[in-house]
Scaffold this motif. Structure first.
Motif, mmCIF file in Angstrom:
data_model
loop_
_atom_site.group_PDB
_atom_site.id
_atom_site.type_symbol
_atom_site.label_atom_id
_atom_site.label_comp_id
_atom_site.label_asym_id
_atom_site.label_seq_id
_atom_site.Cartn_x
_atom_site.Cartn_y
_atom_site.Cartn_z
ATOM 1 N N TYR A 107 0.235 12.013 6.178
ATOM 2 C CA TYR A 107 1.437 12.642 5.967
ATOM 3 C C TYR A 107 1.764 13.276 7.095
ATOM 4 C CZ TYR A 107 -0.575 12.653 1.265
ATOM 5 O OH TYR A 107 -1.009 12.150 -0.096
ATOM 6 N N SER A 115 -5.130 0.375 -4.768
ATOM 7 C CA SER A 115 -6.547 0.369 -3.940
ATOM 8 C C SER A 115 -7.801 1.138 -4.204
ATOM 9 C CB SER A 115 -6.031 0.947 -2.709
ATOM 10 O OG SER A 115 -5.075 0.401 -1.844
ATOM 11 N N LYS A 116 -7.498 1.759 -5.455
ATOM 12 C CA LYS A 116 -8.733 2.578 -5.637
ATOM 13 C C LYS A 116 -9.316 2.191 -6.921
ATOM 14 C CE LYS A 116 -7.623 4.907 -2.186
ATOM 15 N NZ LYS A 116 -8.377 4.811 -0.860
ATOM 16 N N ALA A 148 -7.020 15.161 -1.357
ATOM 17 C CA ALA A 148 -7.925 14.230 -0.330
ATOM 18 C C ALA A 148 -8.043 14.984 0.956
ATOM 19 C CB ALA A 148 -7.374 12.688 -0.092
ATOM 20 N N ALA A 184 -2.758 8.820 -5.937
ATOM 21 C CA ALA A 184 -3.533 7.747 -5.436
ATOM 22 C C ALA A 184 -4.715 7.799 -6.398
ATOM 23 C CB ALA A 184 -3.928 7.655 -4.191
ATOM 24 N N TYR A 185 -5.419 8.836 -6.801
ATOM 25 C CA TYR A 185 -6.671 8.984 -7.499
ATOM 26 C C TYR A 185 -6.325 9.425 -9.030
ATOM 27 C CZ TYR A 185 -8.171 8.728 -2.905
ATOM 28 O OH TYR A 185 -8.494 8.258 -1.644
ATOM 29 N N PHE A 233 -4.510 14.470 3.175
ATOM 30 C CA PHE A 233 -4.437 13.079 3.595
ATOM 31 C C PHE A 233 -3.948 12.901 4.722
ATOM 32 C CE2 PHE A 233 -2.603 8.611 2.831
ATOM 33 C CZ PHE A 233 -3.858 8.111 3.455
ATOM 34 N N ASP A 253 1.285 12.536 -4.743
ATOM 35 C CA ASP A 253 0.480 11.368 -4.417
ATOM 36 C C ASP A 253 -0.560 11.336 -5.389
ATOM 37 O OD1 ASP A 253 -0.928 9.292 -3.234
ATOM 38 O OD2 ASP A 253 -1.119 9.916 -1.441
ATOM 39 N N ARG A 275 -3.570 -4.634 -0.548
ATOM 40 C CA ARG A 275 -2.334 -3.684 0.084
ATOM 41 C C ARG A 275 -1.251 -3.618 -1.045
ATOM 42 N NH1 ARG A 275 -4.071 -0.746 1.119
ATOM 43 N NH2 ARG A 275 -2.598 0.374 2.679
ATOM 44 N N LEU A 276 -1.217 -2.853 -1.940
ATOM 45 C CA LEU A 276 -0.114 -2.820 -3.147
ATOM 46 C C LEU A 276 -0.247 -1.544 -3.426
ATOM 47 C CD1 LEU A 276 1.760 -4.896 -4.411
ATOM 48 C CD2 LEU A 276 -0.004 -5.119 -6.269
ATOM 49 N N THR A 311 -1.159 3.549 -6.304
ATOM 50 C CA THR A 311 -1.858 2.670 -5.491
ATOM 51 C C THR A 311 -2.715 1.582 -6.350
ATOM 52 O OG1 THR A 311 -2.867 2.051 -3.562
ATOM 53 C CG2 THR A 311 -3.910 4.066 -4.754
ATOM 54 N N GLY A 350 0.903 -1.235 -0.048
ATOM 55 C CA GLY A 350 -0.004 0.001 -0.044
ATOM 56 C C GLY A 350 0.798 1.114 -0.012
ATOM 57 N N SER A 351 0.390 2.255 -0.446
ATOM 58 C CA SER A 351 1.167 3.589 -0.583
ATOM 59 C C SER A 351 1.134 3.979 0.567
ATOM 60 C CB SER A 351 0.509 4.548 -1.677
ATOM 61 O OG SER A 351 -0.845 4.760 -1.521
ATOM 62 N N ASN A 352 0.423 3.716 1.762
ATOM 63 C CA ASN A 352 0.761 4.204 2.952
ATOM 64 C C ASN A 352 2.024 3.727 3.627
ATOM 65 O OD1 ASN A 352 -2.034 5.060 3.547
ATOM 66 N ND2 ASN A 352 -2.771 3.448 4.695
ATOM 67 N N ALA A 355 -1.136 15.624 -2.202
ATOM 68 C CA ALA A 355 -2.039 14.727 -2.732
ATOM 69 C C ALA A 355 -2.766 15.429 -4.255
ATOM 70 C CB ALA A 355 -3.114 14.234 -2.009
HETATM 71 N N1 PMP Z 1 -3.093 8.588 -0.511
HETATM 72 C C1 PMP Z 1 -4.180 9.141 -0.397
HETATM 73 C C2 PMP Z 1 -4.306 10.533 -1.004
HETATM 74 C C3 PMP Z 1 -5.354 8.231 0.238
HETATM 75 O O1 PMP Z 1 -6.382 8.922 0.212
HETATM 76 C C4 PMP Z 1 -4.852 6.983 0.301
HETATM 77 C C5 PMP Z 1 -6.219 5.914 0.741
HETATM 78 N N2 PMP Z 1 -7.050 6.463 1.791
HETATM 79 C C6 PMP Z 1 -3.743 6.457 0.354
HETATM 80 C C7 PMP Z 1 -2.553 7.372 -0.116
HETATM 81 C C8 PMP Z 1 -3.576 4.889 0.682
HETATM 82 O O2 PMP Z 1 -3.527 4.120 -0.182
HETATM 83 P P1 PMP Z 1 -3.228 2.530 0.261
HETATM 84 O O3 PMP Z 1 -4.230 1.698 -0.001
HETATM 85 O O4 PMP Z 1 -2.292 2.470 -1.110
HETATM 86 O O5 PMP Z 1 -2.015 2.439 1.282
#
Ligand code: PMP
Length: 346
Positions: free
Chosen positions: A108, A209-210, A155, A183-184, A105, A181, A218-219, A207, A80-82, A151
């Motif tokens: 950070y 995840s979306k 977000a 992610a979206y 987000f 970031d 989790r990647l 990510t 996951g990017s977390n 981000a």
């Molecule tokens: N970055 C942002 C801006 C997000 O909103 C999210 C998810 N909530 C993530 C990263 C985390 O993504 P991941 O599931 O890859 O850990």
């Protein structure tokens, strides 16, 4: 026993009260079809589960590099990017300075605080959540943080920062790592990818995840100059990506048509939802380029409870600039219809 500092931290939490419709975590509303799940299972069935996988998931890194037309040495994968946010802070800022915007987000600031950094949060414009570029650049030059997190789309606000503004931030101080970031990104189609080759301090996060509908797997990955990625790799634990995660990543990359169908459907529904939200009296909704919409009501906790009473779970927002705001993830057409119906109930 514990660092004094740790005792003062708050653990991440997300409320999961009973619900019928889940629109609170920006997940894809579509689970992977059985056909794709079976492909993953076929891939891992014949592998040797008794053996370690490659320490840094080399074959998936190469596949991502190919898709992104980038050097595999400049691709890093994590759970996951977390986890990548953690890696970046570990490598850049301990008892130092980290800069971001607010609202943004929460991870950070959370990662920054774990390592006793000063977290500098520049407030976004309260009207439209745009970036106050001039004051951001001034603060950046004055405070000289080791790392900046932005981000894009942001977000939870959903808006994009213009590419030119992000570029000015990247250019402002080459000693500061600027993490964009994305992610979206699949929903917005705007990326800093074309600038990677020109700036060694630029890092892009992505990510599965979306848009890839694989939050449970989790990647996440990052793209950066190979010289920077080689440094970041030094603080990564080896063998974090298991055979299963790697297989899911491969299958998703092999099926771009599935991902783009999901994205198109969600973007269509996002526009429908935004137009419908505008019609509800007393509701202000903010334009979004992601898979969620932020909206403001007269009394967010009352609206949240009323939605939940009707089985719809959305995300309550806390923090400066997003008072009385809720965030709704775009669901299936049926889920979105039920959400609107629940929200319109007096
Ligand atoms: N970055 C942002 C801006 C997000 O909103 C999210 C998810 N909530 C993530 C990263 C985390 O993504 P991941 O599931 O890859 O850990």
């Amino acid at each position: 026993m514990l660092r004094e500092h740790v005792k003062k931290l708050k653990a991440y939490s997300v409320e999961q009260p009973a619900h019928r419709i889940k629109l609170n975590q920006n997940e894809s509303p579509y689970d992977l079809p059985a056909e794709l799940k079976n492909k993953v299972i076929e891939k891992i069935r014949d592998l040797n589960w008794n053996r370690y996988a490659s320490p840094f998931a080399d074959s998936l890194r190469r596949a991502i590099a190919k898709k992104e037309d980038w050097d595999p040495e400049g691709v890093l994968l994590q759970n996951g990017s977390n986890s990548l946010i953690n890696i970046i802070v570990t490598a850049t800022a301990i008892r130092g300075k980290l800069m971001t915007v607010a609202p943004s987000f929460s991870l950070y600031a959370m990662e920054g605080k774990i390592f006793e950094n000063r977290v500098i949060e520049i407030p976004l414009d309260p009207e439209d959540f745009s970036l106050p570029l001039k004051s951001f650049l001034q603060k950046l030059k004055k405070e000289k943080p080791s790392v900046v997190f932005l981000a894009n789309p942001n977000a939870p606000t959903g808006n994009l920062f213009p590419e030119e503004e992000l570029l000015q931030i990247v250019k402002a101080r080459k000693e500061t790592i600027v993490v964009v970031d994305e992610a979206y990104y699949p929903f917005s189609k705007k990326t800093m990818r074309p600038h990677l080759k020109d700036y060694e301090n630029l890092v892009i996060l992505r990510t599965f995840s979306k848009a890839f509908s694989a939050a449970g797997i989790r990647l996440g990955y990052l793209l950066a100059a190979p010289s920077l990625a080689r440094e970041l790799r030094k603080v990564m634990r080896p063998f974090c990506i298991n055979l299963f995660q790697e297989a899911v990543g491969q299958v998703m990359l092999d099926h771009p048509g599935y991902v783009s169908d999901v994205v198109n459907q969600i973007v269509r529904e996002r526009e429908m939802l935004f137009n419908e939200l505008k019609k509800i009296p007393g509701t202000i909704s903010y334009p979004s380029q992601a898979n969620y919409i932020l909206f403001r009501v007269a009394n967010a906790s009352k609206t949240y409870t009323s939605l939940l009473d009707q089985g719809v779970l959305v995300r309550p927002m806390h923090g400066k600039g997003i008072e009385n705001c809720l965030r709704v993830t775009i669901g299936t057409p049926e889920e979105n219809r039920l959400f609107l119906q629940a929200l319109s109930k007096p």
